[in-house]
Design a protein around this motif. Structure first.
Motif, PDB file in Angstrom:
ATOM      1  N   PRO A   1       0.842  -1.211   0.000  1.00  0.00           N
ATOM      2  CA  PRO A   1       0.000   0.000   0.000  1.00  0.00           C
ATOM      3  C   PRO A   1       0.875   1.258   0.000  1.00  0.00           C
ATOM      4  O   PRO A   1       1.879   1.326   0.715  1.00  0.00           O
ATOM      5  CB  PRO A   1      -0.801  -0.114   1.293  1.00  0.00           C
ATOM      6  N   LEU A   2       0.471   2.241  -0.803  1.00  0.00           N
ATOM      7  CA  LEU A   2       1.241   3.469  -0.918  1.00  0.00           C
ATOM      8  C   LEU A   2       0.443   4.666  -0.414  1.00  0.00           C
ATOM      9  O   LEU A   2      -0.765   4.790  -0.670  1.00  0.00           O
ATOM     10  CB  LEU A   2       1.626   3.721  -2.375  1.00  0.00           C
ATOM     11  N   VAL A   3       1.129   5.523   0.304  1.00  0.00           N
ATOM     12  CA  VAL A   3       0.574   6.815   0.688  1.00  0.00           C
ATOM     13  C   VAL A   3       1.222   7.841  -0.250  1.00  0.00           C
ATOM     14  O   VAL A   3       2.392   8.186  -0.089  1.00  0.00           O
ATOM     15  CB  VAL A   3       0.886   7.154   2.162  1.00  0.00           C
ATOM     16  N   LEU A   4       0.473   8.287  -1.248  1.00  0.00           N
ATOM     17  CA  LEU A   4       1.021   9.182  -2.264  1.00  0.00           C
ATOM     18  C   LEU A   4       0.446  10.583  -2.126  1.00  0.00           C
ATOM     19  O   LEU A   4      -0.750  10.738  -1.833  1.00  0.00           O
ATOM     20  CB  LEU A   4       0.712   8.647  -3.670  1.00  0.00           C
ATOM     21  N   THR A   5       1.284  11.572  -2.341  1.00  0.00           N
ATOM     22  CA  THR A   5       0.783  12.943  -2.323  1.00  0.00           C
ATOM     23  C   THR A   5      -0.240  13.118  -3.440  1.00  0.00           C
ATOM     24  O   THR A   5      -0.225  12.407  -4.440  1.00  0.00           O
ATOM     25  CB  THR A   5       1.939  13.947  -2.505  1.00  0.00           C
ATOM     26  N   ALA A   6      -1.127  14.080  -3.255  1.00  0.00           N
ATOM     27  CA  ALA A   6      -2.318  14.199  -4.093  1.00  0.00           C
ATOM     28  C   ALA A   6      -1.989  14.543  -5.541  1.00  0.00           C
ATOM     29  O   ALA A   6      -0.907  15.020  -5.871  1.00  0.00           O
ATOM     30  CB  ALA A   6      -3.234  15.268  -3.500  1.00  0.00           C
ATOM     31  N   GLN A   7      -2.959  14.311  -6.395  1.00  0.00           N
ATOM     32  CA  GLN A   7      -2.864  14.701  -7.791  1.00  0.00           C
ATOM     33  C   GLN A   7      -2.606  16.209  -7.867  1.00  0.00           C
ATOM     34  O   GLN A   7      -3.180  16.983  -7.118  1.00  0.00           O
ATOM     35  CB  GLN A   7      -4.169  14.381  -8.525  1.00  0.00           C
ATOM     36  N   GLY A   8      -1.739  16.621  -8.798  1.00  0.00           N
ATOM     37  CA  GLY A   8      -1.386  18.037  -8.918  1.00  0.00           C
ATOM     38  C   GLY A   8      -0.077  18.387  -8.277  1.00  0.00           C
ATOM     39  O   GLY A   8       0.478  19.455  -8.534  1.00  0.00           O
TER      40      GLY A   8
END
Length: 301
Positions: A192-199
């Motif tokens: 599972p990845l915690v990715l910074t938001a789109q944009g």
């Protein structure tokens, strides 16, 4: 006919010295030239300012009233000229910068302190925002320069400096990904990845890297800020991917950073201004210091 600095300064000198001879000596001009300046000023204001005889020079009633007004005007204009020279020399002025939060929380504070030691009168207007907002603020001229991330092809901007920021995996020390020296892309695709938001510029790099390799990441959360992503990793929600230079990478003693064994996980970093715009000299000094600091930081990372 307009008032001139020299004519006003000549009148004030004569008024204080009560003598054309002494005033001419103080101003380092000839007495006839000084007389011409006084006459020109009187013609401009339309009233006699000085009464002169063979023994002394005295102010007329109009001269007495105008003297403090002209003194204040001269002082104000001298201050304006002094401030203008300082702006032109880069010894004062405002640096208006939009930058990525990574930079604002790491290199920027020290960079501001360094410049303030050289230019104590320098002021700073800082907007720490995601890459899309950096570009928008430069385009609207709310700021003069921007440190942005991701590919930049917009011809409205002029690139002042270009570099890269390598991305790393941030995970708990006991996580399986922490055991190796590097993390492979297929390993990232299985957790599972915690990715910074789109944009955000980091997210754009991560999405492109996975898409190019045909992997579909398992996204657990999509926070906007890196510190939030780190907190979610600490809470066991997954691992995150951040720039190696981010302060958040080392903010938690229970977390570790591991490089990613794929060259696609590199974020372009670009310092930009709006094309055709002239930058304040103090901002030029800041840019020179920024380039040097960024280069040193990249070599250490």
């Amino acid at each position: 006919m307009d008032l001139t600095f020299r004519d006003v300064r000549a009148f004030i000198a004569v008024a204080h010295a009560a003598s054309f001879t002494r005033a001419a000596t103080r101003l380092n001009v000839s007495q006839p030239a000084l007389t011409v300046q006084i006459r020109r000023l009187e013609q401009t204001v339309g009233v006699r300012l000085l009464d002169r005889n063979s023994r002394n020079v005295t102010l007329t009633p109009a001269g007495r009233e105008l003297l403090p007004v002209l003194q204040k005007s001269l002082q104000d204009m001298e201050h304006v000229l002094s401030d203008a020279r300082a702006l032109g020399e880069g010894t004062s002025g405002t640096v208006r910068l939009a930058c990525l939060p990574t930079f604002a929380a790491s290199v920027l504070p020290e960079l501001i302190q360094d410049l303030k030691q050289v230019v104590p009168r320098a002021r700073f207007y800082i907007r720490d925002v995601v890459a899309d907002r950096v570009n928008a603020l430069v385009r609207s001229e709310e700021v003069d320069i921007g440190l942005t991330g991701g590919d930049l092809s917009d011809t409205a901007f002029e690139v002042l400096h270009a570099g890269v920021d390598r991305l790393v995996v941030v995970c708990p020390k006991e996580h399986p990904l922490a055991r190796g020296r590097r993390v492979k892309l297929d390993e990232l695709a299985r957790v599972p990845l915690v990715l910074t938001a789109q944009g955000t510029s980091v997210r754009a790099v991560v999405d492109a890297a996975f898409e190019n390799c045909g992997y579909a990441p398992e996204i657990a959360c999509e926070p906007t800020y890196m510190m939030t992503a780190v907190a979610m990793v600490r809470g066991g929600l997954g691992v995150t991917i951040l720039p190696a230079t981010a302060r958040e990478v080392l903010a938690e003693p229970g977390l570790v950073a591991r490089p990613i064994g794929d060259q696609a996980f590199v974020r372009p970093i670009t310092l930009i201004k709006k094309r055709g715009r002239t930058l304040p000299p103090v901002t030029e000094k800041f840019i020179a210091a920024m380039k040097k600091k960024i280069g040193a930081t990249r070599r250490r990372s």
